[in-house]
Design a protein around this motif. Structure first.
Motif, PDB file in Angstrom:
ATOM      1  N   MET A   1       0.825  -1.271   0.033  1.00 52.21           N
ATOM      2  CA  MET A   1      -0.149  -0.010   0.214  1.00 52.21           C
ATOM      3  C   MET A   1       0.921   1.410  -0.063  1.00 52.21           C
ATOM      4  O   MET A   1       2.104   1.192   0.185  1.00 52.21           O
ATOM      5  CB  MET A   1      -0.942  -0.163   1.386  1.00 52.21           C
ATOM      6  CG  MET A   1      -0.148  -0.128   2.743  1.00 52.21           C
ATOM      7  SD  MET A   1      -1.480   0.091   4.034  1.00 52.21           S
ATOM      8  CE  MET A   1      -2.324  -1.406   3.697  1.00 52.21           C
ATOM      9  N   ILE A   2       0.236   2.234  -0.359  1.00 50.65           N
ATOM     10  CA  ILE A   2       0.744   3.824  -0.270  1.00 50.65           C
ATOM     11  C   ILE A   2       0.269   4.448   1.051  1.00 50.65           C
ATOM     12  O   ILE A   2      -0.933   4.457   1.135  1.00 50.65           O
ATOM     13  CB  ILE A   2       0.622   4.505  -1.694  1.00 50.65           C
ATOM     14  CG1 ILE A   2       1.359   3.663  -2.759  1.00 50.65           C
ATOM     15  CG2 ILE A   2       1.315   5.849  -1.542  1.00 50.65           C
ATOM     16  CD1 ILE A   2       0.833   4.303  -4.157  1.00 50.65           C
ATOM     17  N   LEU A   3       1.173   5.072   1.777  1.00 52.23           N
ATOM     18  CA  LEU A   3       0.698   5.703   2.943  1.00 52.23           C
ATOM     19  C   LEU A   3       0.940   7.202   2.519  1.00 52.23           C
ATOM     20  O   LEU A   3       1.879   7.884   2.279  1.00 52.23           O
ATOM     21  CB  LEU A   3       1.635   5.437   4.062  1.00 52.23           C
ATOM     22  CG  LEU A   3       1.669   3.959   4.735  1.00 52.23           C
ATOM     23  CD1 LEU A   3       2.572   4.009   5.913  1.00 52.23           C
ATOM     24  CD2 LEU A   3       0.417   3.442   4.986  1.00 52.23           C
ATOM     25  N   LEU A  16       7.220   6.367  10.825  1.00 50.72           N
ATOM     26  CA  LEU A  16       8.114   5.039  10.751  1.00 50.72           C
ATOM     27  C   LEU A  16       7.640   3.796  11.285  1.00 50.72           C
ATOM     28  O   LEU A  16       7.730   2.775  10.675  1.00 50.72           O
ATOM     29  CB  LEU A  16       9.579   5.405  11.687  1.00 50.72           C
ATOM     30  CG  LEU A  16      10.172   6.668  11.171  1.00 50.72           C
ATOM     31  CD1 LEU A  16      11.445   7.097  12.194  1.00 50.72           C
ATOM     32  CD2 LEU A  16      11.124   6.131   9.727  1.00 50.72           C
ATOM     33  N   GLU A  17       6.873   3.720  12.425  1.00 52.43           N
ATOM     34  CA  GLU A  17       6.008   2.757  12.815  1.00 52.43           C
ATOM     35  C   GLU A  17       5.039   2.052  12.051  1.00 52.43           C
ATOM     36  O   GLU A  17       4.926   0.927  11.787  1.00 52.43           O
ATOM     37  CB  GLU A  17       5.496   3.156  14.434  1.00 52.43           C
ATOM     38  CG  GLU A  17       6.410   3.284  15.345  1.00 52.43           C
ATOM     39  CD  GLU A  17       5.767   4.055  16.509  1.00 52.43           C
ATOM     40  OE1 GLU A  17       4.166   4.307  16.628  1.00 52.43           O
ATOM     41  OE2 GLU A  17       6.505   4.443  17.389  1.00 52.43           O
ATOM     42  N   ALA A  18       4.188   3.164  11.274  1.00 56.81           N
ATOM     43  CA  ALA A  18       3.325   2.569  10.428  1.00 56.81           C
ATOM     44  C   ALA A  18       4.141   2.019   9.148  1.00 56.81           C
ATOM     45  O   ALA A  18       3.441   1.122   8.779  1.00 56.81           O
ATOM     46  CB  ALA A  18       2.498   3.764   9.925  1.00 56.81           C
ATOM     47  N   HIS A  22       3.100  -2.267   8.346  1.00 54.27           N
ATOM     48  CA  HIS A  22       2.385  -2.675   7.113  1.00 54.27           C
ATOM     49  C   HIS A  22       3.310  -2.953   5.866  1.00 54.27           C
ATOM     50  O   HIS A  22       4.600  -2.348   6.045  1.00 54.27           O
ATOM     51  CB  HIS A  22       1.525  -1.468   6.458  1.00 54.27           C
ATOM     52  CG  HIS A  22       0.496  -1.141   7.702  1.00 54.27           C
ATOM     53  ND1 HIS A  22      -0.761  -2.019   7.833  1.00 54.27           N
ATOM     54  CD2 HIS A  22       0.576  -0.131   8.791  1.00 54.27           C
ATOM     55  CE1 HIS A  22      -1.495  -1.075   9.047  1.00 54.27           C
ATOM     56  NE2 HIS A  22      -0.730  -0.397   9.332  1.00 54.27           N
ATOM     57  N   GLN A  23       2.928  -3.500   5.047  1.00 48.16           N
ATOM     58  CA  GLN A  23       3.610  -3.865   3.638  1.00 48.16           C
ATOM     59  C   GLN A  23       3.633  -2.555   2.798  1.00 48.16           C
ATOM     60  O   GLN A  23       2.330  -2.339   2.245  1.00 48.16           O
ATOM     61  CB  GLN A  23       3.036  -5.015   3.014  1.00 48.16           C
ATOM     62  CG  GLN A  23       3.692  -6.340   4.031  1.00 48.16           C
ATOM     63  CD  GLN A  23       3.064  -7.573   3.024  1.00 48.16           C
ATOM     64  OE1 GLN A  23       1.960  -7.534   2.182  1.00 48.16           O
ATOM     65  NE2 GLN A  23       3.458  -8.681   3.179  1.00 48.16           N
ATOM     66  N   VAL A  24       4.457  -1.712   2.889  1.00 45.76           N
ATOM     67  CA  VAL A  24       4.246  -0.438   2.377  1.00 45.76           C
ATOM     68  C   VAL A  24       5.126  -0.516   0.924  1.00 45.76           C
ATOM     69  O   VAL A  24       6.589  -0.796   0.889  1.00 45.76           O
ATOM     70  CB  VAL A  24       4.646   0.700   3.153  1.00 45.76           C
ATOM     71  CG1 VAL A  24       4.688   2.083   2.476  1.00 45.76           C
ATOM     72  CG2 VAL A  24       3.862   0.539   4.324  1.00 45.76           C
TER      73      VAL A  24
END
Length: 245
Positions: A1-3, A16-18, A22-24
């Motif tokens: 995904m894109i944050l 940084l934690e997110a 997640h698979q980013v």
């Protein structure tokens, strides 16, 4: 995904934690970074997947300015005025900064009736006293002003997602010209920061011709591989600033 990460205002641990949780594919910062150190140091674990636009507060001080514009991440990964194809084939365009009346405020009720005082940074610099210039260009503050030149250039580009610091026209403090830009670029989605809220404007999406998403103060919204926008972390003021438009 894109944050898509709402205005950090100097705090980055949650990003940084997110990204670790997640698979980013990519991280996109929506401006007002105010990095406490050079950005590439602050975001060292994710700097190779990070993109950004600048906000108005990124020119508030010499330090904030230097930690972004003098940093290799800020120079190499700015989306401002261009389109970048991210992993997954998603084309993301960026427009950093804000509208200022002393440069250009598109509202017909503004001081210059919606017309710009300056079309480009170069034109502005040429009319800025030498002692007031920053790096030979316009005053430091106006490195985060929006000029017509960049919007004109972007209107001929194509993108799936347009990220802006200012809000588009759905927002009470937004700008219809950003709706026009999104439609010109054939964007399906716009994402913005700056307003520190996440309004529910879904009723307007069919008329707009695109989806609009605000990301709140230090909030994070993700674009999933299925094309859905999902809130990963609510903004700090979301509950206090939730209403429909």
């Amino acid at each position: 995904m894109i944050l898509f990460c709402g205005d950090p205002h100097g705090r980055f641990d949650h990003i940084l934690e997110a990204a670790d949780r997640h698979q980013v594919w990519a991280v996109v910062l929506l401006g007002d970074l105010e990095a406490p150190a050079p950005l590439s140091q602050v975001l060292a674990p994710i700097k190779e997947i990070t993109w950004l636009i600048h906000g108005n507060h990124d020119t508030d001080s010499d330090l904030s300015f230097a930690h972004l514009w003098d940093d290799e991440l800020g120079q190499r990964r700015s989306l401002h005025g261009q389109v970048v194809e991210l992993p997954g084939g998603v084309r993301v365009a960026g427009l950093g900064g804000v509208f200022r009346e002393s440069v250009w405020h598109p509202d017909p009720g503004s001081k210059n009736r919606g017309q710009p005082f300056f079309h480009s940074p170069q034109e502005h610099a040429a009319r800025t006293p030498r002692q007031d210039r920053c790096r030979g260009m316009q005053h430091r503050k106006h490195w985060s002003s929006i000029y017509p030149e960049v919007i004109d250039k972007m209107a001929d580009l194509r993108a799936d997602v347009l990220v802006t610091h200012e809000a588009p026209g759905y927002h009470p403090h937004g700008f219809e010209i950003l709706d026009t830009l999104a439609r010109s670029m054939r964007a399906r989605t716009t994402v913005h920061g700056h307003q520190h809220d996440r309004l529910d404007s879904s009723a307007r999406w069919p008329a707009q011709g695109f989806q609009s998403h605000g990301v709140g103060l230090r909030g994070i919204t993700a674009l999933t591989p299925e094309g859905e926008m999902v809130v990963i972390q609510p903004g700090e003021l979301d509950e206090a600033r939730t209403w429909r438009v």
